[in-house]
Design an enzyme around this catalytic site. Structure first.
Site, PDB file in Angstrom:
ATOM      1  CG  ASN A 147      12.043  -8.523  18.323  1.00  0.00           C
ATOM      2  OD1 ASN A 147      11.800  -7.364  18.620  1.00  0.00           O
ATOM      3  ND2 ASN A 147      13.115  -9.141  18.760  1.00  0.00           N
ATOM      4  CG  ASP A 148      13.690  -7.696  13.581  1.00  0.00           C
ATOM      5  OD1 ASP A 148      14.129  -7.341  14.688  1.00  0.00           O
ATOM      6  OD2 ASP A 148      14.237  -8.558  12.877  1.00  0.00           O
TER       7      ASP A 148
END
Lengths: 118, 457
Positions: free
Chosen positions: B383-384
């Site tokens: 995600n990040d």
């Protein structure tokens, strides 16, 4: 050995450590951490020296504990690093369940380069 | 038994030190890495043989017995551990090394007269104890024996400060008195400091702490070499201390964090806590069959594996999916963010274990320009590391972190457990973009469903 000589060696070792490691690719960061981890297991040499000089049973017991811990660090560290690196070497091996990935790979490589030329 | 000349001892230690340097140097390339590691192991064996040949020693049978016990426990564990559990094993081995250094320093105190030697002793004792206790907590977190989230409680900074001040006081007292009781107190304070240091660190930051503690153990070994007057320990420990420091900084930089921020962020109530907030903005969620169609009729697919894939142990399924797609003539690559997985380079190890060919693993700098030519970017449990906020939103906790440019691909598919934000606790705007499709579920199960759907196409 006198203090200045040890200091000289330490400072030079710092620079060697920086130089040798700054070039390692990020792909190999995990094996590097693990390999460096194995190297500091060489404290085993210190633990052996201390245990060899021990005359009091308690001192010997503590020193032997240090020997056990240091050996675990040294042996385990090198073995686990070797296992990781063995996999890196075996990358072109044929995968058991899926036939001939090498041929497939070569084919897709070829189509990939065509796509690249478009 | 006769002993070798001290000159020979020094020369053999020098040879061992050269072996260690060559070992680290060998790790520069996958081709030479394994040989390098074996050279390091040879150097270690040489050094251990040398110490037995060069000093008169009592208790030799006991020492050999202890070495048999140590290797008897460690070697089978190291040989059998699953590759996904390897980070915690490295933490464990690091901790016992630090513990050994602390014990050596403790025992040398009785032989020390010189104040400078005692300074080296208290430093080894303290740093070794911090490394031991910190590694134990790191191990517990990674093994999920305790919560992986940051543990913070009111008064933690005060307690840490008090422990450190007491430790410095005890260290000074040991230097001047040589008291064993005070040294034991220092050992306990060091253990407490190690626990308090690592407790507030959470989730994805833990690997950086392993690397930091690795450097700490290296320093402790180097100073124990000063105590014993052993050049090999000084050189080997310093090498590890220096390389560990560089590696720690490299890892932190790849995550767009500072080492100080990771260690003390939670003290300040910083962003490491992460968020559990679930957004209710609309997203396009999809079925495994739809994802299979997207993938199966693409020409070029880039798979972005992340932490979630490692946790779900889905690397073998991901490799099978890549093979199935390649069998359809699709060009498949894996884009590896430097901090994907649980440690830098960890994802490479996991995918190598799953027999993904070396050439398919692309590093961030190499692959980022290629997302533009990709039909589908398949993001599995990451995600990040793909969040455009790192480029666009100044003030975001991850601003400045290099990311994989998956937004450039024609279609983006996220395999996610839930809408929960990533570790940094911030929304990923990419999820709400029109080209994005989400498939919810455990990474391994989702991959398996997509795989069977692709095979059925």
């Amino acid at each position: 050995m006198d203090g200045i000589a040890l200091l000289t060696i330490t400072v030079l070792a710092v620079f060697v450590g920086f130089e040798v490691v700054s070039k390692v690719s990020s792909t190999l960061h995990t094996p590097l951490m693990s390999g460096a981890n194995a190297i500091h297991g060489i404290i085993l040499v210190g633990a052996i020296i201390v245990a060899g000089q021990a005359s009091d049973p308690w001192v010997l017991a503590v020193a032997l504990l240090a020997v056990v811990l240091a050996t675990a660090n040294l042996v385990g560290g090198f073995v686990v690093t070797d296992r990781m690196l063995e996999m890196f070497r075996g990358r072109k091996r044929v995968a058991p369940p899926a036939g001939k990935p090498d041929a497939i790979k070569a084919e897709s490589r070829a189509s990939g380069s065509k796509e690249g030329m478009r | 038994m006769t002993f070798i000349d001290p000159v020979w001892t020094s020369l053999l230690y020098l040879a061992a030190a050269v072996c260690f340097i060559l070992a680290l140097k060998g790790l520069n390339s996958p081709r030479t890495a394994r040989r390098g590691n074996l050279v390091g192991a040879f150097g270690a064996a040489l050094a251990v043989a040398t110490v037995f040949m060069s000093v008169k020693m009592d208790n030799v049978p006991w020492i050999l017995g202890a070495m048999v016990v140590g290797s008897g426990v460690a070697a089978p564990v190291a040989r059998q551990v699953k590759m996904t559990q390897m980070p915690q094993l490295v933490a464990l081995f690091n901790g016992v090394g630090g513990g050994a250094a602390a014990l050596v320093a403790l025992l040398e105190l009785a032989h020390s007269e010189d104040h400078w030697v005692r300074v080296a002793i208290v430093f080894t004792l303290l740093v070794g104890a911090v490394s031991f206790a910190g590694s134990a907590i790191t191990f517990s977190k990674l093994q999920e024996l305790m919560t992986t989230r940051p543990v913070v409680f009111p008064g933690l900074p005060t307690l840490m400060g008090a422990v450190l001040i007491a430790a410095v006081g005890a260290a000074v007292a040991v230097v001047f008195s040589g008291s064993l009781a005070l040294a034991l107190l220092l050992l306990v304070l060091g253990l407490a400091a190690g626990v308090l240091l690592v407790l507030p660190v959470g989730g994805a930051d833990v690997p950086i702490v392993i690397s930091l503690l690795n450097a700490f153990t290296g320093l402790a070994v180097a100073t124990s070499g000063l105590v014993l007057g052993n050049v090999l320990l000084v050189v080997a420990g310093t090498l590890v201390g220096a390389s560990g420091t560089i590696l720690t900084r490299a890892m932190a930089a790849a995550m767009g964090r500072s080492v100080a921020g990771i260690l003390f962020g939670a003290f300040k109530g910083g962003s490491t806590a992460g968020s559990t907030a679930v957004s209710d903005r609309p997203v396009r969620s999809s079925s495994p069959e739809d994802v299979a169609v997207l993938l199966g009729y693409a020409q070029r697919v880039i798979i972005v594996p992340g932490y979630g894939l490692a946790v779900a142990q889905g690397q073998h399924t991901a490799a099978e999916l890549a093979l199935a797609l390649e069998a359809r003539g699709i060009d498949v690559d894996f884009a590896i963010h430097p901090v994907a997985g649980r440690m830098p380079g960890h994802m490479n190890v996991l995918l190598a274990e799953a027999n993904v060919p070396y050439e398919s693993l692309k590093e961030m700098g190499e692959i980022n320009s290629e997302f533009r030519t990709a039909d589908v970017a398949l993001v599995v449990g990451a995600n990040d590391v793909v969040n455009p906020a790192a480029k666009t939103t100044a003030g975001s906790p991850i601003y400045g972190m290099p990311i994989l440019e998956v937004a450039d691909a024609r279609q983006v598919v996220f395999l996610k457990r839930s809408m929960r934000p990533g570790f940094a606790g911030i929304e990923n705007e990419l999820m709400y973009e029109p080209q994005t499709t989400l498939l919810f579920g455990d990474a391994k199960e989702s991959l398996a469903k997509v795989l069977s759907a692709v095979k059925a196409l």
